[in-house]
Write a protein that holds these residues in place. Structure first.
Motif, PDB file in Angstrom:
ATOM      1  N   GLN A  47       0.806  -1.213   0.000  1.00  0.00           N
ATOM      2  CA  GLN A  47       0.000   0.000   0.000  1.00  0.00           C
ATOM      3  C   GLN A  47       0.842   1.268   0.000  1.00  0.00           C
ATOM      4  N   GLU A  48       2.138   1.144   0.255  1.00  0.00           N
ATOM      5  CA  GLU A  48       2.994   2.321   0.316  1.00  0.00           C
ATOM      6  C   GLU A  48       3.162   2.937  -1.060  1.00  0.00           C
ATOM      7  N   SER A  49       3.116   4.253  -1.102  1.00  0.00           N
ATOM      8  CA  SER A  49       3.338   4.940  -2.368  1.00  0.00           C
ATOM      9  C   SER A  49       4.770   4.710  -2.819  1.00  0.00           C
ATOM     10  N   GLY A  50       4.951   4.490  -4.095  1.00  0.00           N
ATOM     11  CA  GLY A  50       6.285   4.265  -4.625  1.00  0.00           C
ATOM     12  C   GLY A  50       6.722   2.819  -4.616  1.00  0.00           C
ATOM     13  N   ARG A  51       5.942   1.945  -3.981  1.00  0.00           N
ATOM     14  CA  ARG A  51       6.317   0.538  -3.964  1.00  0.00           C
ATOM     15  C   ARG A  51       6.097  -0.052  -5.358  1.00  0.00           C
ATOM     16  N   THR A  52       7.039  -0.840  -5.828  1.00  0.00           N
ATOM     17  CA  THR A  52       6.970  -1.351  -7.185  1.00  0.00           C
ATOM     18  C   THR A  52       5.800  -2.323  -7.355  1.00  0.00           C
TER      19      THR A  52
ATOM     20  N   LEU B 162      10.435 -11.857  -3.299  1.00  0.00           N
ATOM     21  CA  LEU B 162      10.138 -11.077  -2.105  1.00  0.00           C
ATOM     22  C   LEU B 162      11.412 -10.636  -1.395  1.00  0.00           C
ATOM     23  N   LEU B 163      12.383 -11.531  -1.295  1.00  0.00           N
ATOM     24  CA  LEU B 163      13.619 -11.162  -0.623  1.00  0.00           C
ATOM     25  C   LEU B 163      14.377 -10.104  -1.421  1.00  0.00           C
ATOM     26  N   VAL B 164      14.433 -10.263  -2.737  1.00  0.00           N
ATOM     27  CA  VAL B 164      15.129  -9.270  -3.548  1.00  0.00           C
ATOM     28  C   VAL B 164      14.449  -7.908  -3.430  1.00  0.00           C
ATOM     29  N   GLN B 165      13.124  -7.898  -3.376  1.00  0.00           N
ATOM     30  CA  GLN B 165      12.413  -6.639  -3.166  1.00  0.00           C
ATOM     31  C   GLN B 165      12.825  -5.988  -1.845  1.00  0.00           C
ATOM     32  N   ALA B 166      12.979  -6.818  -0.820  1.00  0.00           N
ATOM     33  CA  ALA B 166      13.397  -6.294   0.484  1.00  0.00           C
ATOM     34  C   ALA B 166      14.799  -5.705   0.411  1.00  0.00           C
ATOM     35  N   LEU B 167      15.688  -6.369  -0.319  1.00  0.00           N
ATOM     36  CA  LEU B 167      17.049  -5.865  -0.446  1.00  0.00           C
ATOM     37  C   LEU B 167      17.088  -4.550  -1.211  1.00  0.00           C
ATOM     38  N   ARG B 168      16.272  -4.448  -2.244  1.00  0.00           N
ATOM     39  CA  ARG B 168      16.199  -3.188  -2.980  1.00  0.00           C
ATOM     40  C   ARG B 168      15.744  -2.060  -2.064  1.00  0.00           C
ATOM     41  N   ALA B 169      14.737  -2.358  -1.255  1.00  0.00           N
ATOM     42  CA  ALA B 169      14.234  -1.339  -0.341  1.00  0.00           C
ATOM     43  C   ALA B 169      15.311  -0.903   0.642  1.00  0.00           C
ATOM     44  N   GLN B 170      16.110  -1.866   1.124  1.00  0.00           N
ATOM     45  CA  GLN B 170      17.166  -1.523   2.067  1.00  0.00           C
ATOM     46  C   GLN B 170      18.220  -0.621   1.425  1.00  0.00           C
ATOM     47  N   ALA B 171      18.550  -0.877   0.173  1.00  0.00           N
ATOM     48  CA  ALA B 171      19.557  -0.066  -0.509  1.00  0.00           C
ATOM     49  C   ALA B 171      19.116   1.388  -0.620  1.00  0.00           C
ATOM     50  N   VAL B 172      17.800   1.607  -0.739  1.00  0.00           N
ATOM     51  CA  VAL B 172      17.280   2.963  -0.901  1.00  0.00           C
ATOM     52  C   VAL B 172      16.955   3.614   0.441  1.00  0.00           C
ATOM     53  N   LEU B 173      16.409   2.838   1.369  1.00  0.00           N
ATOM     54  CA  LEU B 173      15.867   3.394   2.604  1.00  0.00           C
ATOM     55  C   LEU B 173      16.734   3.166   3.833  1.00  0.00           C
ATOM     56  N   ALA B 174      17.907   2.549   3.663  1.00  0.00           N
ATOM     57  CA  ALA B 174      18.749   2.225   4.825  1.00  0.00           C
ATOM     58  C   ALA B 174      19.075   3.475   5.632  1.00  0.00           C
ATOM     59  N   LYS B 175      19.075   3.308   6.934  1.00  0.00           N
ATOM     60  CA  LYS B 175      19.378   4.402   7.854  1.00  0.00           C
ATOM     61  C   LYS B 175      20.889   4.474   8.096  1.00  0.00           C
ATOM     62  N   PRO B 176      21.364   5.553   8.730  1.00  0.00           N
ATOM     63  CA  PRO B 176      22.810   5.707   8.930  1.00  0.00           C
ATOM     64  C   PRO B 176      23.500   4.525   9.583  1.00  0.00           C
TER      65      PRO B 176
END
Length: 334
Positions: free
Chosen positions: A158-163, A195-209
């Motif tokens: 449901q998140e905006s921008g989710r592929t 599903l796992l690859v999607q999670a990894l993509r999200a981490q590459a973009v949204l990872a915190k410091p």
């Protein structure tokens, strides 16, 4: 550095098409997903899962639930279409959210007995459909990208921008587990990979410091340096050569790389060479001399010394050990 990679005179060039570091890491580490159940959970219900060896993932096909992860103060609420991964295999509780403290838990043994089948558990109330599984890595789970996983990765369709591919994968895995047919195990396994690859993509973009490894992939300079090392692990890379290849000063590159990846460029390179070499030993009949050369070492003895220091045994002994697949160590760890 005690290792002496071969000397070469040519200036490094960026690959025409940058190597996909995530794919290279997953393929080399023998990434594998395993499905172990589809559950129709009637309220009131609660699952308590202990800390495990393999990391868990959950797909909410219908309904909703509350997830409480050990060590995290706040629960996470999931709804239909959500995917959650617990990369560190942390103990956790799933429930319907109707009570502050669940009293009656579905046991670990019940889940194991239900593995691989669609079953109903819990009470007569509103139903939540939950698809569960795990993922595992057969080689070197200490890779910086794996160490950098947060305790929980929550993906919502449901998140905006989710592929759109995430929503499609959730729908397909739900349909395939609801009415399995010939080849369903293979289909569901591939969808779980997505599903796992999607999670990894999200981490590459949204990872915190604090989640260094994933931020490195999104950094143009450090991401390109990682791609170079993955594209040509046997090249005689030095900090200077890598810095020049990505347009940074030596000191600036070294500091940024360590801050984002969590280790120095040459430590990363050395460990990645050993990880790739481990796979070459198990999956090819190449001589030690050939593998040493591919890994950037001047001689088989130098390579053997480095390999034994990394894996605790020489390359010959390692080659003779069974792979995870052969020994069937990749058992479902619900």
């Amino acid at each position: 550095m005690s290792l002496r990679p071969k000397e070469m005179s040519r200036r490094p060039k960026m690959p025409d098409e940058k190597t996909d570091v995530v794919s290279d890491v997953l393929e080399t580490l023998r990434f594998k997903t395993l499905l172990f159940g589809r559950f129709e959970l009637g309220a009131p219900w609660a699952l308590r899962l202990p800390r495990k060896v393999n990391a868990s993932f959950y797909v909410v096909a219908r309904g909703g639930l509350r997830l409480q992860v050990e060590g995290l103060a706040q629960p996470v609420f999931l709804s239909a279409g959500d995917v959650v991964l617990l990369p560190r295999a942390t103990a956790h509780v799933l429930d319907d959210g109707t009570r502050k403290v669940p009293r009656d838990f579905i046991t670990h043994e019940q889940l194991r007995a239900s593995s691989g089948t669609a079953v109903r558990l819990g009470g007569p109330g509103a139903t939540t459909t939950l698809i569960t599984g795990c993922f595992q890595f057969g080689v070197d789970p200490t890779h910086p990208l794996l160490r950098a996983f947060p305790p929980i990765i929550h993906l919502s369709t449901q998140e905006s921008g989710r592929t759109p591919s995430l929503a499609a994968a959730v729908q397909l895995i739900s349909a395939e587990t609801a009415e399995p047919g010939p080849g369903s195990a293979l289909v569901v396994g591939r969808l779980a990979d997505v599903l796992l690859v999607q999670a990894l993509r999200a981490q590459a973009v949204l990872a915190k410091p604090g989640e260094g490894g994933w931020r490195a992939l999104a950094d143009p300079a450090i991401g390109n340096a990682l791609a170079l090392m993955h594209e040509r692990p046997g090249d005689p890379w030095t900090v200077e050569r890598l810095a020049a290849a990505v347009g940074l000063s030596r000191s600036g590159f070294a500091a940024r790389f360590h801050a984002l990846v969590g280790e120095t460029p040459l430590q990363y390179l050395s460990n990645w060479r050993m990880t790739r070499s481990a796979r070459w030993l198990h999956e090819s009949d190449d001589s030690l001399d050939a593998i040493a050369e591919r890994a950037g070492y001047e001689s088989a003895p130098a390579f053997s010394k480095a390999f034994k220091r990394r894996w605790g045994m020489g390359p010959g002994a390692y080659r003779r050990t069974p792979t995870l697949r052969e020994t069937r160590l990749a058992l479902i760890d619900t």
